[in-house]
Every structure is written in structure tokens, then in C-alpha cells.
Design a protein around this motif. Structure first.
Motif, short mmCIF file in Angstrom:
data_model
loop_
_atom_site.label_atom_id
_atom_site.label_comp_id
_atom_site.label_asym_id
_atom_site.label_seq_id
_atom_site.Cartn_x
_atom_site.Cartn_y
_atom_site.Cartn_z
N LYS A 183 57.96 -29.24 35.90
CA LYS A 183 56.53 -28.98 36.19
C LYS A 183 55.58 -27.46 35.83
O LYS A 183 54.39 -28.09 35.67
N ARG A 184 56.68 -27.19 35.88
CA ARG A 184 55.21 -25.35 35.49
C ARG A 184 54.85 -25.54 33.50
O ARG A 184 54.16 -25.22 33.48
N LEU A 185 55.31 -26.06 33.42
CA LEU A 185 55.11 -26.50 31.26
C LEU A 185 54.40 -27.62 31.46
O LEU A 185 53.35 -27.39 30.82
N SER A 224 51.99 -4.98 37.95
CA SER A 224 52.21 -6.13 37.82
C SER A 224 53.68 -7.05 37.64
O SER A 224 53.39 -7.41 38.51
N GLU A 225 54.34 -6.31 36.25
CA GLU A 225 55.60 -7.31 36.20
C GLU A 225 56.61 -6.25 35.18
O GLU A 225 55.26 -5.77 33.89
N GLY A 226 57.52 -6.66 34.82
CA GLY A 226 58.06 -6.77 33.55
C GLY A 226 57.39 -7.33 32.49
O GLY A 226 56.56 -8.29 32.15
N ASN A 240 50.31 -15.13 25.41
CA ASN A 240 50.60 -14.53 26.50
C ASN A 240 51.56 -13.46 26.36
O ASN A 240 51.93 -12.30 26.13
N TYR A 241 52.12 -13.85 25.55
CA TYR A 241 53.25 -13.38 25.19
C TYR A 241 53.23 -11.76 23.19
O TYR A 241 54.01 -11.26 24.05
N LEU A 242 52.16 -12.02 22.90
CA LEU A 242 51.44 -10.76 22.99
C LEU A 242 51.21 -9.77 23.45
O LEU A 242 51.62 -8.21 22.98
N ALA A 244 49.62 -19.66 33.14
CA ALA A 244 50.35 -20.28 32.12
C ALA A 244 51.27 -19.03 31.66
O ALA A 244 50.95 -18.55 30.99
N LYS A 245 52.34 -20.33 31.12
CA LYS A 245 53.67 -19.60 30.31
C LYS A 245 53.37 -20.11 29.08
O LYS A 245 53.63 -21.43 28.07
N ALA A 246 52.34 -19.52 28.38
CA ALA A 246 51.53 -19.64 27.59
C ALA A 246 52.14 -19.42 25.88
O ALA A 246 52.49 -17.81 26.05
N GLY A 295 64.49 -12.89 36.65
CA GLY A 295 63.21 -13.66 36.04
C GLY A 295 64.87 -14.55 35.22
O GLY A 295 65.98 -13.76 34.97
N THR A 296 64.36 -15.96 34.08
CA THR A 296 65.25 -16.60 34.15
C THR A 296 66.38 -15.72 33.32
O THR A 296 67.41 -15.78 33.04
N ALA A 297 65.78 -15.43 31.93
CA ALA A 297 66.39 -14.86 31.02
C ALA A 297 67.05 -13.16 31.54
O ALA A 297 68.37 -13.38 31.33
N GLY A 305 56.44 -16.53 39.28
CA GLY A 305 58.40 -17.22 38.15
C GLY A 305 58.83 -17.76 39.15
O GLY A 305 58.90 -17.48 40.63
N ILE A 306 59.84 -18.53 38.77
CA ILE A 306 61.07 -19.43 39.99
C ILE A 306 61.49 -18.29 40.32
O ILE A 306 62.32 -18.92 41.04
N THR A 307 62.35 -17.61 39.36
CA THR A 307 63.23 -17.33 39.64
C THR A 307 63.36 -15.65 40.38
O THR A 307 63.49 -15.58 41.45
N ARG A 308 61.69 -15.15 41.10
CA ARG A 308 60.66 -14.77 41.92
C ARG A 308 60.98 -15.34 43.18
O ARG A 308 61.31 -14.81 44.01
N1 PMP Z 1 56.83 -13.28 33.83
C1 PMP Z 1 56.94 -12.82 32.53
C2 PMP Z 1 55.87 -13.01 31.51
C3 PMP Z 1 58.15 -14.00 31.86
O1 PMP Z 1 57.70 -14.25 30.50
C4 PMP Z 1 59.16 -14.54 32.97
C5 PMP Z 1 60.28 -15.27 32.37
N2 PMP Z 1 59.61 -16.63 31.97
C6 PMP Z 1 59.03 -13.96 34.42
C7 PMP Z 1 57.77 -13.02 34.87
C8 PMP Z 1 60.10 -14.88 35.44
O2 PMP Z 1 59.62 -16.09 35.24
P1 PMP Z 1 60.87 -17.20 35.25
O3 PMP Z 1 61.76 -16.67 36.67
O4 PMP Z 1 60.24 -18.33 35.98
O5 PMP Z 1 62.05 -17.27 35.33
#
Ligand code: PMP
Length: 310
Positions: A61-63, A195-197, A166-168, A161-163, A259-261, A222-225
Motif C-alpha cells: 500500500k505504501r508503495l 525527526s528520525e534516524g 529522499n535518500y540523498l 513518500a518513500k522515494a 525500521g524494517t532494516a 514507518g511500518i515498524t514504528r
Molecule cells: N525512516 C526512514 C527514512 C526510512 O528509510 C525507514 C526505512 N524504510 C524508516 C523510517 C522506517 O520505516 P519502516 O519501518 O516502514 O521500514
């Protein structure tokens, strides 16, 4: 070019193909302009239901949500992408895996404009991947540092958005942290609140009250959140979603990243200041046990979060 695993197959545009054949052109739009959306998903080997994908529907769904924000058309259904994620685990013979679904503009596109008439290319990869912040950190915690880079302002790029682009921001945060000897970086938002890690959400615990940063603090929700909030509330803890000032990290009894990872990882220090007594705290341990218990059978999956791959 190798995945950190023995993956042989990738699902690419509707077919499972050999890993080595999953290629795009060097001039593709996504490479030059970051026009991709993706997910990170884990599959765990459970005692009762075999290999299960964790919160598969929520990730899929998030995708689609991330794609919608960028007006990107994913030419597959939610169900087809769920099936692709199951297939890629099964066909690679993995018992547990990290999955990477992604949609991107693979068309050659040297104009800034998105190639609007094209549908996105879609892939689902699977790989074997252990604890992102290290096996040892799951028990002993990670040393984190506040980054000099802020997370994105709300009216610049949507952090919801997990785009790919954003990861830059995440890369700057984590590179700086590692250069300074920390295991992970934490960013503040443009208002100065936590904010977050770089790739994880954050929880702060003090006097048995758990607080996590709100969706308005430039986080990826996050889904883990959401999992951690649900598990903690289920155990009777009060969990607040509200702004966290930087000093609350220094004064916390416990801080955890998730987080998932990263799964659920304690933070033992922030900017060189011990969190609590610099060890994994009791609530972190409880919620870690509840989280990993979903996969080793000691936590009942009341929420239907586990989807068997077969
Ligand atoms: N914040 C960022 C920036 C992330 O990349 C992730 C990992 N996807 C999360 C939070 C945690 O999200 P999730 O638990 O959905 O993996």
C-alpha cells in the motif's frame, strides 16, 4: 555487480528473470533524477507458518501511495505485487529475506519532465540480509550523533513518500555520522525538533512514557514504528506522538530506533552522552522480545501481520 546474497532471480516487469539480466539504460530518468519509489520489506522464517512476509499489505500500500504522490503509474495491481513478493522469496529458495520492491522511470529521459506517457518499470528483488545496524547493536545498542543536516522541509519534498531521491538526505546524515565515529545519525527537522534516524524512526522513553516523533516532523511514517506503537499500547504503555526536543534524547531513560532494516535497535548514547546508563533498557528489551516474538512464535499475531509465502 552482486547482491549481498545468493539471489538468482529478480521479478522485473511481470516476470521472474535471471538476476544478471535485470538491467536498465544508463540514461534512464530514474538514474539522473531520482524518480523512483521503493519499499524495504522483510520475510521471516516462523515456526508455525513457515516463511512469512511481515506486513506485506501495508508495504505494498505504501508503495502505491508513494507512487500516487509522484503521479506515477504502476501497471500492476496490489495483488500482483503481493504475489511477486511471495514468488521472489520462494523462487530464490530463501527462508528469510529482505525484499526490495521498486517502481521507477527506466525510460531514457534527459528532460527534467517526467516521461508522463510511460508507465513505471517495476521490480521486486530479494536478498539475504542480517541486522542492518549490526547483530551486536541489537543487544548493546548503537552510538548515535545528531547530524548537522536537517531533514527535508515539508514544502520541499514529501518525506511521507518513500522515494529514491529522499535518500540523498539519508546518505548525508549517515555518512556524516559514520565519519564522526557514530553508528547512526539522527536528524532534526527544519524547526529544530527531532525527526528520525537516517533510515529509522525514533522512540524516546522517560518515566515509563513512550514518545515518538509525529508524522509532521519530516519522518517517513514507518511500518515498524506503527508496529512498535501497537505492541507497546497492547502491553499497556502510554505512547505519545509529539514533537521531541533534542535535549529529550540526552535526558531519556531509553531511546530506540526502528525500521524494517534496523528492526528494533537500542540507542546507547547520543552525541557521546549516555542514554540512561548506556545499556539497553527494560522497555526496549520488552518491545524487542514482543517484536521478534512475532517471528519466533512467542508473540501471538493478533493483527494478521504475517503472510505466508506459500
Ligand atoms: N525512516 C526512514 C527514512 C526510512 O528509510 C525507514 C526505512 N524504510 C524508516 C523510517 C522506517 O520505516 P519502516 O519501518 O516502514 O521500514
Amino acid at each position: 555487480m552482486a547482491l549481498p546474497s545468493s539471489a538468482e532471480k529478480i521479478w522485473f516487469n511481470g516476470k521472474l528473470i535471471p538476476f544478471a539480466d535485470a538491467k536498465v539504460h544508463v540514461l534512464s530518468h530514474a538514474i539522473h533524477y531520482g524518480s523512483s519509489v521503493f519499499e524495504g520489506v522483510r520475510a521471516y522464517n516462523t515456526p508455525d507458518k513457515g516463511t512469512c512476509i511481515f506486513r506485506l499489505d501495508d508495504h505494498t500500500k505504501r508503495l502505491f501511495d508513494s507512487a500516487k504522490i509522484y503521479r506515477m503509474t504502476i501497471p500492476y495491481t496490489h495483488e500482483q505485487l503481493n504475489q511477486a513478493q511471495k514468488d521472489v522469496v520462494v523462487q530464490n529458495g530463501f527462508k528469510s529475506a529482505y525484499l526490495r520492491p521498486a517502481a521507477f522511470y527506466g525510460e531514457i529521459g534527459l528532460g527534467l519532465a517526467v516521461p508522463f506517457n510511460t508507465e513505471a518499470d517495476v521490480l521486486v528483488a530479494a536478498m539475504e540480509w542480517g541486522a542492518y545496524l549490526g547483530e551486536e547493536a541489537l543487544e548493546n545498542g548503537v552510538d548515535a550523533g545528531i547530524s548537522s543536516w536537517n531533514r527535508l522541509a515539508a514544502n520541499t519534498m514529501p518525506t511521507g513518500a518513500k522515494a529514491g531521491g529522499n535518500y540523498l538526505s539519508s546518505q548525508l546524515i549517515s555518512m556524516e555520522a559514520r565519519r564522526h565515529g557514530y553508528g547512526e545519525g539522527i536528524a532534526l527537522d527544519v524547526n529544530g525538533y527531532v525527526s528520525e534516524g537516517a533510515g529509522e524512526n525514533l522512540f524516546v522513553i522517560r518515566d515509563n512514557v513512550v514518545t515518538t516523533t509525529p508524522v509532521t516532523a519530516a519522518i517517513l511514517p514507518g511500518i515498524t514504528r506503527d508496529t512498535i506503537i501497537t505492541l507497546l499500547r497492547d502491553m499497556g504503555y502510554e505512547v505519545r506522538e509529539q514533537n521531541i526536543p533534542r535535549e529529550a534524547l540526552y535526558l531519556a531513560d531509553e531511546v530506540l530506533m526502528c525500521g524494517t532494516a534496523a528492526e528494533v535497535t537500542p540507542v546507547r548514547s547520543v552525541d557521546g552522552i549516555n542514554v540512561g546508563d548506556g545499556k539497553r533498557g527494560p522497555i526496549t528489551k520488552k518491545v524487542q522480545d514482543a517484536f521478534f516474538g512475532l517471528f519466533n512464535g512467542t508473540t501471538e499475531d493478533k493483527w494478521g501481520w504475517l503472510t505466508p509465502v506459500k
